[in-house]
Design a protein around this motif. Structure first.
Motif, PDB file in Angstrom:
ATOM      1  N   THR A  90       1.522  -7.520   0.769  1.00 15.35           N
ATOM      2  CA  THR A  90       2.000  -8.245  -0.256  1.00 15.35           C
ATOM      3  C   THR A  90       3.474  -7.884  -0.778  1.00 15.35           C
ATOM      4  OG1 THR A  90      -0.090  -8.435  -1.372  1.00 15.35           O
ATOM      5  CG2 THR A  90       1.581  -8.832  -2.738  1.00 15.35           C
ATOM      6  N   LEU A  91       3.774  -6.580  -0.485  1.00 15.24           N
ATOM      7  CA  LEU A  91       5.274  -6.374  -0.784  1.00 15.24           C
ATOM      8  C   LEU A  91       6.113  -6.827   0.255  1.00 15.24           C
ATOM      9  CD1 LEU A  91       4.534  -2.574  -2.027  1.00 15.24           C
ATOM     10  CD2 LEU A  91       5.501  -4.438  -3.366  1.00 15.24           C
TER      11      LEU A  91
ATOM     12  N   TYR B 228       6.611   2.642  -1.200  1.00 13.93           N
ATOM     13  CA  TYR B 228       5.119   2.586  -1.831  1.00 13.93           C
ATOM     14  C   TYR B 228       4.383   3.769  -1.691  1.00 13.93           C
ATOM     15  CZ  TYR B 228       0.679   0.706  -2.451  1.00 13.93           C
ATOM     16  OH  TYR B 228      -0.790   0.689  -2.610  1.00 13.93           O
TER      17      TYR B 228
ATOM     18  N   ALA C 145      -7.269  -1.065  -0.252  1.00 11.86           N
ATOM     19  CA  ALA C 145      -6.231  -1.581  -1.144  1.00 11.86           C
ATOM     20  C   ALA C 145      -4.739  -1.441  -0.723  1.00 11.86           C
ATOM     21  CB  ALA C 145      -6.688  -1.264  -2.392  1.00 11.86           C
ATOM     22  N   ARG C 146      -4.455  -0.107  -0.192  1.00  6.83           N
ATOM     23  CA  ARG C 146      -3.124   0.260   0.065  1.00  6.83           C
ATOM     24  C   ARG C 146      -2.425  -0.857   0.976  1.00  6.83           C
ATOM     25  NH1 ARG C 146      -4.832   6.050   0.154  1.00  6.83           N
ATOM     26  NH2 ARG C 146      -4.743   5.653   2.268  1.00  6.83           N
TER      27      ARG C 146
ATOM     28  N   VAL D  68      -1.745  -4.073  -0.701  1.00  6.76           N
ATOM     29  CA  VAL D  68      -0.643  -4.209  -1.318  1.00  6.76           C
ATOM     30  C   VAL D  68       0.887  -4.160  -0.602  1.00  6.76           C
ATOM     31  CG1 VAL D  68       0.913  -2.763  -3.200  1.00  6.76           C
ATOM     32  CG2 VAL D  68      -1.940  -3.038  -3.354  1.00  6.76           C
TER      33      VAL D  68
END
Length: 168
Positions: free
Chosen positions: A108-109, A84, A101-102, A105
């Motif tokens: 979520t990944l 990522y 936000a990172r 994400v």
């Protein structure tokens, strides 16, 4: 004696007798004392969450089995995070997401990876080509060198797997 007292005694003895060994075992596999300490604690948290004392003939094998799973998760997460961050490094500065936000994400990944764990690699590949790349079944079939009916079967397996992982 109450069950929680028996379990507390079991856990305290297990921790006292084997924590140092487990930490050393993990340090050999991580080459990082901080990660080893975190994973050792996570191992005992897993035992704590089981909330049942066990008659253990091989407590170190028991702890190593739990720790090995956590170690796999640790390396899988680190690999996802590297991939990522590599992808983010190619973005123009104005498009780079905020640290918050990172983190979202990345979480979520990791959750998607956990959800897809257990799928055969080709099934996972077909699913990701469909869901992330937006390819149609014929496009996926062509790219993977398979028939459309194989892709349909793969997608059925993948959706069934995700449904079971989420709802059952």
């Amino acid at each position: 004696m109450p069950a929680h007292s028996t379990f507390s005694s079991f856990l305290a003895t297990l921790y006292h007798d084997h924590h140092r060994w487990l930490n050393g075992w993990l340090r050999q596999r991580t080459d990082c004392p901080h990660n080893a300490a975190d994973l050792a604690q996570d191992t005992f948290v897993r035992v704590l969450l089981q909330r049942e004392s066990k008659e253990l003939r091989e407590p170190r094998a028991f702890l190593a089995t739990i720790a090995r799973g956590l170690l796999v998760d640790h390396y899988r997460r680190a690999s996802l995070e590297r991939a990522y961050l590599d992808a983010l490094a190619n973005l123009p500065e104005p498009e780079v997401p905020s640290p918050e936000a990172r983190a979202l994400v990345l979480e979520t990944l990791v959750e998607i990876d956990r959800l897809l764990d257990g799928l055969k690699p080709r099934v996972r590949e077909a699913f990701l080509l469909s869901q992330l790349d937006g390819l149609t079944y014929p496009q996926i079939a062509e790219r993977m060198g398979l028939s459309i009916s194989s892709i349909q079967q793969y997608m059925t397996l993948a959706f069934s797997h995700c449904y079971k992982a989420l709802y059952l």
